[in-house]
Design an enzyme around this catalytic site. Structure first.
Site, PDB file in Angstrom:
ATOM      1  N   GLY A  25       0.486  -1.223   0.067  1.00  0.00           N
ATOM      2  CA  GLY A  25       0.411  -0.039  -0.176  1.00  0.00           C
ATOM      3  C   GLY A  25       0.641   1.304  -0.105  1.00  0.00           C
ATOM      4  CG  ASP A  49      -1.248   0.808  -3.628  1.00  0.00           C
ATOM      5  OD1 ASP A  49      -1.991   0.776  -4.518  1.00  0.00           O
ATOM      6  OD2 ASP A  49      -1.536   1.905  -2.648  1.00  0.00           O
ATOM      7  CG  ASN A  59      -6.219  15.713   1.809  1.00  0.00           C
ATOM      8  OD1 ASN A  59      -6.004  14.712   0.960  1.00  0.00           O
ATOM      9  ND2 ASN A  59      -6.868  16.766   2.683  1.00  0.00           N
ATOM     10  NE  ARG A  60      -5.698  11.018   2.702  1.00  0.00           N
ATOM     11  CZ  ARG A  60      -6.810  11.162   1.676  1.00  0.00           C
ATOM     12  NH1 ARG A  60      -6.640  12.942   1.452  1.00  0.00           N
ATOM     13  NH2 ARG A  60      -7.416  10.345   0.841  1.00  0.00           N
ATOM     14  NE  ARG A 120     -13.797  -7.854   7.133  1.00  0.00           N
ATOM     15  CZ  ARG A 120     -14.880  -7.817   7.875  1.00  0.00           C
ATOM     16  NH1 ARG A 120     -15.605  -8.515   7.307  1.00  0.00           N
ATOM     17  NH2 ARG A 120     -15.593  -6.807   8.075  1.00  0.00           N
ATOM     18  CB  ALA A 121     -10.559  -9.219  -0.145  1.00  0.00           C
ATOM     19  CB  ALA A 122      -6.016  -6.485   0.375  1.00  0.00           C
ATOM     20  CB  CYS A 174     -39.179  -4.862   0.953  1.00  0.00           C
ATOM     21  SG  CYS A 174     -38.257  -5.685   2.784  1.00  0.00           S
ATOM     22  CB  CYS A 445      -2.998 -18.839  12.458  1.00  0.00           C
ATOM     23  SG  CYS A 445      -4.525 -17.679  14.468  1.00  0.00           S
TER      24      CYS A 445
END
EC number: 2.3.2.-
Length: 647
Positions: A25, A49, A59-60, A120-122, A174, A445
């Protein structure tokens, strides 16, 4: 630029310069982390990435400039870092970490892996790869002023999946289609509408009135007689929304009257829905024109006039005008792409955002809700929490400090560290917690991962087992499934085309019954899961399966009564990996810890401003157990690391 830390022991300094680290990332946290690593003395860094740079990142994510918009984040981050630290050796990959090329052997090339992810998947995938390779993983996340860092080591600490994650926020179908009661319901409906009109149609994202609503209990023949659909406004028939829109040439007026007049009048015939609710009020295009003298020209910028356009709330005439203009613009974009083309909703695409803003607000007006500004709609539709650059900087610094402990063979000093919004009673913003040991029942795990899944073997397709259970629920990428029937029957193969003929067959067709055992292998993740089948014909309506014993929103026995929220540096942590794109965090998610001893990361008592909460090291979305059919507002993950869904 000066080094971030003082002189290190020679052994540790040598270790930094020689060790290879992987950064997954290159967004908000990733940019800060890369800078910190090279200034601390790390020399061999690889960064991956899949995203490209967007204007909203600038901006960051300080390694990027306006001239870099549209380019690879990983590649530009590498080039920017090398400008102030040319002695570093950095390899950049513009790719998904879930690509099979990045297998266990790839991960074994590193001494440390550092996550700066947004979904979450990664996260699940990297967690499993590090477990398989037996490489320490430093996980991190931010959301506004809140952040956390933790260390994961095979056999010594909890892994990322040791604590079950609640499923993402869902809304009954609905409710979205018939009885919205909150602005978010209307925004979800508007995004569904965009896909139904201009994007990829999805049967789970229907927007027309739901005649199967269990609350309705009305006579269809009687309703048809009372419903008044206007011939001149499109001759409404119960057909595909896209087919109907095409037949009108995407006429904005006909589309408007179908959605806000004819469909609403149809809903009004469902008498029982409105006995205890305020009934919706239909809108008619001609009447709105006469009332407001709407001039049908202009985007929101032109409609708003002076002031901060994104923070203005228009009146119903203004949103009708915006709806008309956005439909015309999107119709033109679709025509330019040719027959069979589809548009993809993007919060940073002005016409798409205009459409969702207008469509959602008109529906809010119909159902007597206060309308929202474009800024508010974009925040909810894109699931954006304001990104705080300093939060990313603090968290990136903590990642490096934890990495130094690991490389110094000082693992017992590693901690889970929470960054709070306000100081606790001991005037501490940073709260360290002892790392928890592995969960012996973890289905990732544990020494022999095993789960029990309750389902109806006569109604569950093999494809559902593969996609919804093994991939979506248990995070596998390319599962192979064998039935433990003494014959070694292959039910699912990851080799393309090998078992496709099985996809639309029921599990029972292969002799699977109550008590059957399946072995699921994912060779990419070096992961094997034993699945015990528990047959049941008494599942709740629209529930396809249940994982027995998996209770993500059940707090541990020693916890405070109400579960707290955890920072996961992602959106609704969608189960889809991020390449570019659901509720906003509450201000009272302030975590205050007052303890003379370090608690563990999963039993830490916290007290927000107004209530006692407990914060666990996992995502904090809740799952509404509604009796109605559920639809999930699934959309691509945002391209930042500063997005999360909190209830």
């Amino acid at each position: 630029m000066a080094q971030l830390v003082g002189p290190l022991r020679k052994e540790l300094a040598d270790s930094l310069s020689s060790c290879r680290v992987l950064v997954v990332g290159a967004g908000g946290i990733g940019c800060e982390l890369l800078k910190n690593l090279v200034l601390t003395g790390f020399k061999n860094i690889e960064v991956i990435d899949l995203d490209t740079i967007d204007v909203s990142n600038l901006n960051r994510q300080f390694l990027f400039q306006k001239k870099h918009v549209g380019k690879s984040k990983a590649q530009v981050a590498k080039e920017s870092v090398l400008r102030f630290c040319p002695s570093a050796s950095i390899t950049a990959y513009h790719d998904s970490i879930m690509n099979p090329d990045y297998n266990v052997e790839f991960f074994r090339n590193f001494q440390l892996v550092m996550n700066a992810l947004d979904n979450r998947a990664a996260r699940n995938h990297v967690n499993r790869m590090c477990l398989a390779a037996d490489i320490p993983l430093i996980e991190s996340g931010t959301a506004g002023y809140l952040g956390q860092v933790t260390v994961i080591k095979k056999g010594q600490t909890e892994c990322y999946e040791c604590q079950p994650k609640p499923t993402q926020k869902t809304f009954p179908g609905c409710t979205i289609r018939n009885t919205p009661s909150e602005p978010i319901h209307c925004i979800v409906w508007a995004k569904y509408l965009f896909n139904q009109l201009f994007g990829e149609e999805d049967a789970d994202q229907e927007v027309s009135p739901d005649t199967a609503d269990p609350e309705a209990a009305w006579n269809l023949a009687d309703a048809a007689a009372r419903a008044t659909a206007s011939d001149q406004d499109g001759d409404i028939k119960r057909v595909s929304t896209k087919d109907w829109a095409r037949s009108t040439g995407y006429d904005p007026v006909k589309v408007f009257n179908k959605l806000y007049k004819d469909d609403i009048m149809y809903l009004l015939t469902m008498d029982k829905l409105w006995k205890k609710r305020k009934a919706p009020i239909p809108l008619d295009w001609t009447e709105i024109q006469q009332l407001g003298k709407v001039l049908v020209t202009g985007s929101q910028e032109e409609v708003c006039g002076a002031g901060l356009k994104d923070q203005q709330v228009l009146d119903v005439q203004g949103y009708a005008q915006l709806f008309h203009h956005s439909v015309e613009t999107l119709r033109s974009q679709l025509a330019e792409k040719g027959d069979g083309a589809e548009l993809v909703w993007d919060k940073d695409d002005p016409p798409a955002m205009d459409f969702v803003t207008a469509a959602a607000n008109l529906r809010m007006h119909v159902f007597s809700m206060n309308m929202k500004s474009r800024f508010d709609v974009k925040s909810m539709a894109g699931n954006i929490i304001p990104a705080i650059a300093t939060t990313n900087a603090v968290i990136a610094g903590l990642i490096v400090l934890e990495s130094l402990k690991i490389l110094n063979s000082d693992f017992e000093q590693c901690r889970t560290i929470f960054l709070n919004k306000q100081p606790n009673p001991r005037k501490k913003l940073l709260v360290p917690c002892a790392l928890d040991p592995p969960n012996p029942n973890c289905y990732v795990c544990a020494s022999r991962p095993e789960v029990t899944v309750k389902l109806n073997v006569h109604k569950t397709f093999v494809l559902a087992l593969q996609d919804k259970i093994l991939k979506e629920k248990f995070g596998m990428v390319a599962p192979d499934v064998q039935i433990e029937d003494g014959k070694g029957t292959i039910l699912i193969s990851s080799e393309e085309g090998e078992t496709e003929a099985n996809n639309n067959k029921f599990l029972s067709d292969f002799g699977i019954r109550n008590g059957s055992r399946l072995q699921a292998d994912d060779f990419l993740q070096d992961y094997t899961l034993q699945v015990n089948v528990l047959h049941s014909e008494e599942l709740e309506k629209d529930v396809e399966f249940e994982v027995v014993g998996d209770a993500p929103d059940k707090a541990p026995a020693q916890s405070a009564p109400e579960e707290g929220k955890s920072i996961t540096n992602g959106k609704n942590d969608s189960d889809q990996p991020s390449t570019s794109s659901k509720a906003i965090a509450e201000d009272d998610d302030v975590l205050i810890v007052d303890s003379d001893e370090e608690p563990s990361s999963s039993t830490m008592e916290v007290a927000p401003e107004t209530s006692n909460r407990k914060r666990k090291h996992h995502d904090a979305e809740t799952d509404d157990a509604a009796s109605k059919r559920k639809r999930v507002d699934q959309q691509p993950a945002e391209d930042d690391d500063d997005i999360i869904a909190l209830d």
